[in-house]
Write an enzyme that holds these catalytic residues in place. Structure first.
Site: not given
Length: 234
Positions: A7, A9, A57, A150, A155
């Site tokens: 994942d 960000e 985030h 997040h 995640d």
């Protein structure tokens, strides 16, 4: 079979407009089971952090200001990814940012043939249902109470659990293979150090014996003998 669930960000939604990747988290799966090996890093995006992205985030420009540039850590990331299939939620988004960063530092992009999109898998299995990571965690009873904002590694850990459920549940990874000694990730969320590869902690213990001793068998027989009107005597 080795797979990587990952994942990212970012500073926004579109790398073509100048948005950059600021965090990546990766979870290694072998034969569809987590091994406990992970990769995690923050990156200095060399630009501001829009308030909308920071609200998602929690990564501010000040926090990222002393983090490494992506190009300086690319070798470590590529070494971890190897040539494994890459699993992501709405994977074209994460692939787009990853490949943008690789292009900016003069590296070859990751082939889209390696992409496994859990949104596409969820859409086939649950047509018409909500497909967000939160919604899928709720559907499969995966605890996300520690997910306040997040985070790429957190995640990815949640997504690894969702991915296994989408493929039929954890029982698909059960094996009698001699090397089936991998442990699950400890799920402790973000790692402060950039570019860290984490290995399973502790030593593997041999199974304990579960055979009753002669004295235990004698005491059991004595106890059973005291039971009146026992069914096995009729």
């Amino acid at each position: 079979m080795r797979e990587i669930v990952f994942d990212t960000e970012t500073t926004g939604l579109d790398p073509k407009s100048g948005d950059r990747m600021v965090e990546i988290g990766c979870i290694e799966l072998i034969n569809r089971m987590p091994t406990g090996e992970t990769y995690h890093s923050y990156y200095n995006p060399e630009r501001d952090m829009p308030s909308g992205a920071e609200a998602v985030h929690g990564l501010s420009a000040a926090f990222l200001s002393d983090k490494p540039m992506f190009g300086s850590k690319a070798d470590g990331l590529l070494e971890f990814l190897q040539d494994s299939p890459l699993v992501a939620h709405n994977a074209s988004f994460d692939f787009g940012f990853l490949n943008n960063e690789l292009t900016l530092c003069g590296r070859d992009i990751v082939s889209m043939d390696r992409m496994v999109d859990t949104v596409a898998l969820a859409r086939k299995r649950h047509p018409g249902a909500k497909l967000s990571l939160d919604a899928l965690c709720t559907r499969y009873g995966i605890d996300r109470s520690h997910r306040v904002k997040h985070g790429a590694l957190l995640d990815a850990e949640l997504l690894a659990q969702v991915y296994l459920e989408l493929l039929g549940g954890r029982q698909i990874g059960l094996s009698l293979a001699a090397d089936a000694g991998a442990s699950a990730p400890n799920g402790d969320g973000r790692i402060a150090a950039a570019g860290a590869v984490r290995k399973p902690m502790g030593e593997r213990r041999e199974p304990r014996p579960h055979v009753a001793s002669p004295s235990e068998l004698e005491r059991h027989a004595e106890f059973v003998g005291q039971i009146e009107n026992a069914l096995w005597r009729s």
